[in-house]
Design an enzyme around this catalytic site. Structure first.
Site, PDB file in Angstrom:
ATOM      1  N   GLU A  47      -5.330   8.839 -10.720  1.00 57.70           N
ATOM      2  CA  GLU A  47      -4.081   8.390 -10.265  1.00 57.70           C
ATOM      3  C   GLU A  47      -2.861   9.407 -10.914  1.00 57.70           C
ATOM      4  O   GLU A  47      -1.950   9.674 -10.297  1.00 57.70           O
ATOM      5  CB  GLU A  47      -3.496   7.118 -10.056  1.00 57.70           C
ATOM      6  CG  GLU A  47      -4.773   6.828  -9.539  1.00 57.70           C
ATOM      7  CD  GLU A  47      -4.659   6.503  -7.560  1.00 57.70           C
ATOM      8  OE1 GLU A  47      -3.230   6.557  -7.793  1.00 57.70           O
ATOM      9  OE2 GLU A  47      -5.405   6.321  -7.009  1.00 57.70           O
ATOM     10  N   TYR A 132       2.364   0.618  -8.794  1.00 57.93           N
ATOM     11  CA  TYR A 132       1.128   1.835  -8.147  1.00 57.93           C
ATOM     12  C   TYR A 132       1.015   2.060  -8.593  1.00 57.93           C
ATOM     13  O   TYR A 132      -0.644   1.856  -7.722  1.00 57.93           O
ATOM     14  CB  TYR A 132       2.843   3.219  -7.282  1.00 57.93           C
ATOM     15  CG  TYR A 132       1.599   4.053  -6.492  1.00 57.93           C
ATOM     16  CD1 TYR A 132       1.035   3.472  -5.172  1.00 57.93           C
ATOM     17  CD2 TYR A 132       1.015   4.666  -6.606  1.00 57.93           C
ATOM     18  CE1 TYR A 132       0.637   4.117  -4.129  1.00 57.93           C
ATOM     19  CE2 TYR A 132      -0.508   5.656  -6.682  1.00 57.93           C
ATOM     20  CZ  TYR A 132      -0.499   5.252  -4.641  1.00 57.93           C
ATOM     21  OH  TYR A 132      -1.036   5.979  -4.391  1.00 57.93           O
ATOM     22  N   ASP A 150       3.260   3.758  -0.500  1.00 56.15           N
ATOM     23  CA  ASP A 150       3.471   4.899  -0.795  1.00 56.15           C
ATOM     24  C   ASP A 150       4.433   5.557   0.963  1.00 56.15           C
ATOM     25  O   ASP A 150       4.345   5.100   1.316  1.00 56.15           O
ATOM     26  CB  ASP A 150       2.286   5.074  -1.564  1.00 56.15           C
ATOM     27  CG  ASP A 150       1.590   6.382   0.155  1.00 56.15           C
ATOM     28  OD1 ASP A 150       1.389   5.860   0.495  1.00 56.15           O
ATOM     29  OD2 ASP A 150       0.276   7.325  -0.540  1.00 56.15           O
TER      30      ASP A 150
END
Length: 307
Positions: A47, A132, A150
């Site tokens: 990520e 996020y 997103d």
């Protein structure tokens, strides 16, 4: 469900929408190695690396990074300068991400006894981990996340369900859509949808988008979105005529070819280049996608929407 979400999905078959997306994703999706693991450290690395970096470029860097530092203990014990140098050598963008990742590994080892926290709220306590990323790790490692929102997801919701271009509206719509206990597959699936089928230039038919039957943009032909301010070029495209067919059949119980043709293009002539054979081909694609039913009546092909 909030009042806004209730209104947004008033005429939507939510179980069908959810099943269609999950089935589409599970049947076939892009293969990335971090989708094959539930290790929170490996997912966190992916990520952080993926922020503003094309996923295809991340694969080799991710594998090299984990070969070198396979656990949080290994990363925490590493020299920070070496980690930053690795980041720079692999062109992964802002080097402070490497610094934060190293600090997060140190936190895991010193504050959490080497065990990752499992909720988005707890994960946000790690250095450099924002909302996020925390939610992504909770979802993909522990199946314990909230609905991801997103840019790709916003684009999908805006087009498919005419969700207002408002952060709160996107949050509410995403939360309502995600089935309970399915955050891992659901968040992967909806981001995959936005990445391959509902990009800035849509590829609805090419990628067999599972939401075509439900999608406002697919039916109207208007594929603008918050990050797509100008209408993508589709005038005269097959996608445009598919949308016109769906609208025309939605207004009539059933139409024969020569009744349908003039309703969707002004230059329709039964035996011309854009006549019956052309229309049969477009209808066959819609039938293959489960949107239209075709039958023969008195030697005529008749089309209707599938119920």
């Amino acid at each position: 469900m909030s009042e806004a979400a209730t209104e947004l999905f008033e005429d939507v078959d939510l179980p069908a929408v959810r099943s269609a997306l999950l089935d589409w994703y599970r049947e076939d999706h892009r293969a990335f190695p971090w989708r094959e693991t539930t290790d929170p450290y490996e997912i966190l690395v992916s990520e952080v690396m993926s922020q503003q970096t094309q996923l295809g470029r991340v694969v080799d860097a991710w594998e090299d990074f984990l070969d070198r530092w396979p656990t949080t203990a290994d990363l925490a014990a590493a020299d920070r300068g070496e980690v930053v140098a690795f980041w720079s050598d692999h062109s992964l963008g802002y080097n402070n991400r490497a610094k934060y990742l190293h600090e997060a590994a140190e936190q895991i080892e010193t504050e959490y006894d080497g065990t990752f926290p499992e909720t988005p709220e707890e994960l946000r306590e790690l250095m450099g981990v924002g909302p996020y990323t925390a939610n992504a790790v909770a979802s993909f490692a522990f199946d314990n996340g909230n609905a991801v929102v997103d840019t790709n997801v916003k684009r999908v919701l805006y087009r498919a369900f005419s969700c207002p271009d408002d952060d709160d509206a996107f949050e509410q719509a995403s939360s309502e859509l995600m089935p309970s206990g399915e955050s891992r597959d659901w968040n992967n699936a909806i981001m995959e949808l936005g990445g391959v089928a509902c990009g800035q230039k849509p590829a609805c038919d090419e990628q067999s988008c599972p939401w075509r039957e439900h999608c406002d943009a697919y039916h109207s032909g208007d594929f603008t979105a918050p990050d797509v301010p100008e209408q993508p070029e589709f005038e005269g495209s097959r996608r445009q005529f598919r949308g016109r067919i769906v609208r025309a059949l939605g207004e009539h119980d059933a139409l024969a070819l020569d009744e349908l043709g003039p309703r969707i293009r002004v230059d329709y002539t039964p035996n011309g280049d854009h006549g019956r054979e052309w229309l049969r081909d477009v209808l066959a694609g819609l039938a293959d996608d489960g949107l239209v039913e075709l039958e023969t009546r008195d030697d005529e092909t008749v089309a209707r929407l599938r119920r």
